[in-house]
Design an enzyme around this catalytic site. Structure first.
Site, PDB file in Angstrom:
ATOM      1  N   ASP A  13      21.330 -33.961 -19.856  1.00  0.00           N
ATOM      2  CA  ASP A  13      21.626 -32.832 -18.964  1.00  0.00           C
ATOM      3  C   ASP A  13      23.039 -32.292 -19.137  1.00  0.00           C
ATOM      4  OD1 ASP A  13      19.054 -33.137 -17.902  1.00  0.00           O
ATOM      5  OD2 ASP A  13      19.759 -34.600 -16.437  1.00  0.00           O
ATOM      6  N   LYS A  16      22.598 -28.902 -23.161  1.00  0.00           N
ATOM      7  CA  LYS A  16      22.151 -28.717 -24.551  1.00  0.00           C
ATOM      8  C   LYS A  16      21.302 -27.455 -24.692  1.00  0.00           C
ATOM      9  CE  LYS A  16      20.126 -32.725 -24.323  1.00  0.00           C
ATOM     10  NZ  LYS A  16      20.574 -33.191 -23.008  1.00  0.00           N
ATOM     11  N   ALA A  39      12.310 -34.336 -21.105  1.00  0.00           N
ATOM     12  CA  ALA A  39      13.484 -33.468 -21.184  1.00  0.00           C
ATOM     13  C   ALA A  39      13.297 -32.233 -20.317  1.00  0.00           C
ATOM     14  CB  ALA A  39      13.709 -33.044 -22.631  1.00  0.00           C
ATOM     15  N   GLY A  40      14.395 -31.690 -19.862  1.00  0.00           N
ATOM     16  CA  GLY A  40      14.381 -30.412 -19.142  1.00  0.00           C
ATOM     17  C   GLY A  40      15.600 -29.631 -19.573  1.00  0.00           C
ATOM     18  N   HIS A  41      15.380 -28.584 -20.355  1.00  0.00           N
ATOM     19  CA  HIS A  41      16.490 -27.811 -20.910  1.00  0.00           C
ATOM     20  C   HIS A  41      16.483 -26.418 -20.303  1.00  0.00           C
ATOM     21  CE1 HIS A  41      15.991 -30.645 -24.606  1.00  0.00           C
ATOM     22  NE2 HIS A  41      16.611 -31.226 -23.609  1.00  0.00           N
ATOM     23  N   GLN A 224      17.739 -35.704 -24.297  1.00  0.00           N
ATOM     24  CA  GLN A 224      18.443 -36.827 -23.657  1.00  0.00           C
ATOM     25  C   GLN A 224      19.902 -36.875 -24.144  1.00  0.00           C
ATOM     26  OE1 GLN A 224      14.946 -37.789 -24.909  1.00  0.00           O
ATOM     27  NE2 GLN A 224      14.508 -36.799 -22.987  1.00  0.00           N
ATOM     28  N   THR A 300      13.461 -31.629 -14.655  1.00  0.00           N
ATOM     29  CA  THR A 300      12.087 -32.082 -14.879  1.00  0.00           C
ATOM     30  C   THR A 300      11.494 -32.679 -13.609  1.00  0.00           C
ATOM     31  OG1 THR A 300      12.467 -32.442 -17.218  1.00  0.00           O
ATOM     32  CG2 THR A 300      10.662 -33.686 -16.253  1.00  0.00           C
ATOM     33  N   THR A 301      12.267 -33.541 -12.934  1.00  0.00           N
ATOM     34  CA  THR A 301      11.704 -34.248 -11.774  1.00  0.00           C
ATOM     35  C   THR A 301      12.292 -33.767 -10.452  1.00  0.00           C
ATOM     36  OG1 THR A 301      13.393 -35.952 -12.045  1.00  0.00           O
ATOM     37  CG2 THR A 301      11.271 -36.356 -13.106  1.00  0.00           C
ATOM     38  N   ARG A 303      14.951 -34.712  -9.155  1.00  0.00           N
ATOM     39  CA  ARG A 303      15.743 -35.762  -8.501  1.00  0.00           C
ATOM     40  C   ARG A 303      17.218 -35.385  -8.483  1.00  0.00           C
ATOM     41  NH1 ARG A 303      14.138 -40.917 -12.054  1.00  0.00           N
ATOM     42  NH2 ARG A 303      14.114 -39.308 -13.649  1.00  0.00           N
ATOM     43  N   SER A 413      31.941 -23.940 -22.468  1.00  0.00           N
ATOM     44  CA  SER A 413      30.999 -23.133 -21.695  1.00  0.00           C
ATOM     45  C   SER A 413      31.548 -22.965 -20.287  1.00  0.00           C
ATOM     46  CB  SER A 413      29.638 -23.830 -21.679  1.00  0.00           C
ATOM     47  OG  SER A 413      28.749 -23.130 -20.837  1.00  0.00           O
TER      48      SER A 413
END
Ligand code: GDP
Ligand code: IMO
Ligand code: MG
Length: 428
Positions: A13, A16, A39-41, A224, A300-301, A303, A413
């Site tokens: 996280d 990326k 993954a969650g991008h 990841q 993704t989750t 959380r 960034s």
């Protein structure tokens, strides 16, 4: 002409997705090399937010070929849902998305085994995303996995399901007390997916080799992060794949001599989702403030992500393991307004100071961070595009990170959007 690997330098996280999207501007091919839909991008274009799980973050550029490599584990229903979700929003996903025949399939029983395993671990659970990632890689290594290419050979595919279910159903019934899986049901379901995906299945290693010969620009996308790598992370609180730069070679079938650069994505502070040690974690109001300002909730989750100060010990580990040629420092703007900012430079364990990563979990779990305190900046850095326009204190913070880590910041960034970026050194 260059081949650039983008790799997470912390616990995932790091941003990326944004970096890959921005660098895709000049890339002919973007290829994901490991992980799955754990993954969650997140990519933000104008005010539109896209969250990519399995599909490379280059897909939002219409002239780029995107590859899901052999090192990735693919849940076909999740992939189809992601493809359709993008298509509904007007994004082209056709021949520009190719999946390796050798990528392993996440089967319904892998997902069941993932959650059953977590339940069994109880308090010592890993806090997985529950996507079946671990059990799928277990099967791959045990040589019992089923691959994307097997979908094209139905008889062979059925035989493999039947063989695997003998063991899986034994475990389900006798160890976990759950219901057994039906081979016929899985077969029908997966052949339905095969019908949708068949035109995307290809020999992606050959495609990559051809692109290298033609001197195309290749971007190899890691999911990841370094500390979640199966070999080099905080084992066993890791994911089950090789998320570090070496994984790009095995996960795509490209030789190390073809790699030109390795860009490590580093968040200006540290976050972690799931269980496991995290020396610089802040369990106070500052941690809460960073979580709120940085919207640190899993893509993704959902959380809440654990938040803490920047840890340059793990970053030096990431420089070493990945052979980083540069870093992309993200989310600098989230630190705006803090009175003081801390950087962890070493760990203290049993009265001794360690400036390198502690491999034994027992030590890493109880060590305390040694901090250097820096002056924060009161001005906003949001959207700044030139280094010299950053507040002096932010410049000092970045220079100090470079010194401690031993690698230069190529990119900084300063916001979620594509153009909220300072480019110091081009990657292509
Ligand atoms: P990834 O898994 O490494 O792709 O990162 P995620 O997408 O899970 O999490 C990074 C989050 O930070 C996303 O919501 C991004 O939109 C956001 N982000 C990325 N770079 C920046 C930045 O420089 N500033 C701010 N404020 N947000 C950023
Ligand atoms: P991106 O690519 C952050 C974490 C999970 C858990 C551990 C193992 O968005 O950076 P798994 O389901 O992989 O077996 O879970 O790894 N994890 C991530 N944490 N970012 C990710 O991906 C992650 N993918 C897995 O939270 O602690
Ligand atoms: Mg993420």
């Amino acid at each position: 002409m260059p081949t650039v690997i983008v790799v997470g330098a912390q616990w995932g996280d790091e941003g990326k997705g944004k970096l890959v999207d921005v660098l895709t501007e000049k890339a002919d091919i973007v290829a994901r090399y490991q992980g799955g839909h754990n993954a969650g991008h997140t990519v933000v274009i104008n005010n539109e937010k896209y969250v990519l799980h399995l599909i490379p973050s280059g897909i939002l550029h219409k002239n780029t070929v995107c590859i899901i490599g052999n090192g990735v584990v693919v849940e076909p229903a999740a992939l189809i849902e992601e493809i359709r979700g993008l298509q509904k929003r007007g994004i082209k996903v056709g021949k520009n998305l190719l999946i390796s025949k050798n990528a392993h399939l996440i089967m319904p029983y892998h997902i069941a085994l993932d959650s059953a395993g977590e339940k069994m671990r109880g308090k010592k659970c890993i806090g997985t995303t529950g996507r079946g990632i671990g059990p799928t890689y277990v099967d791959k290594m045990a040589r019992t996995g089923i691959r994307v290419g097997d979908l094209l050979h139905p008889d062979f595919f059925m035989e493999k399901i039947r063989t695997n279910l003998k063991q899986v159903n034994f475990l389900m019934k006798n160890l976990y007390g759950s219901r057994a899986f039906s081979a016929g049901k899985i077969y029908d379901e997966y052949l339905g997916y095969a019908n949708v995906l068949k035109n995307h299945i290809a020999d992606t290693d050959v495609l990559i080799d051809d692109a290298v010969s033609l001197k195309k620009n290749l971007l190899l996308e890691g999911a990841q992060g370094t500390l979640l790598d199966i070999d080099h992370g905080t084992y066993p609180y890791v994911t089950s794949s090789s998320s570090t730069a070496g994984g790009a070679c095995t996960g795509l079938g490209i030789g190390p001599t073809k790699i030109s650069r390795v860009l490590g994505v580093v968040k200006a502070y540290t976050t972690r989702v799931g269980s496991g040690p995290f020396p610089t974690e802040l369990s106070d109001a500052t941690g809460e403030e960073i979580r709120r300002k940085g919207s640190e909730f899993g893509a993704t989750t959902g959380r809440p992500r654990r938040c803490g100060w920047l840890d340059t010990v793990i970053l030096r580990h990431a420089v070493m393991i990945n052979g980083l040629t540069g870093i992309a420092l993200t989310k600098l703007d989230i630190l705006d307004g803090l009175e003081t900012i801390k950087i962890c430079t070493a760990y203290k364990y049993k009265g001794k100071i360690y400036s390198h990563f502690l491999k034994e979990l027992e030590a890493f779990e109880v060590c305390t961070p040694v901090y250097e305190e820096m002056k924060g900046w009161k001005k906003s850095t949001l959207g700044i595009k030139e280094f010299r326009k950053l507040p002096k204190e932010a410049q000092v913070y970045i220079r100090r990170i470079e010194e401690l880590v031993g690698v230069k910041a190529d990119i900084i960034s300063t916001g979620r959007k594509r153009d909220e970026l300072i480019t110091i050194r081009e990657q292509f």
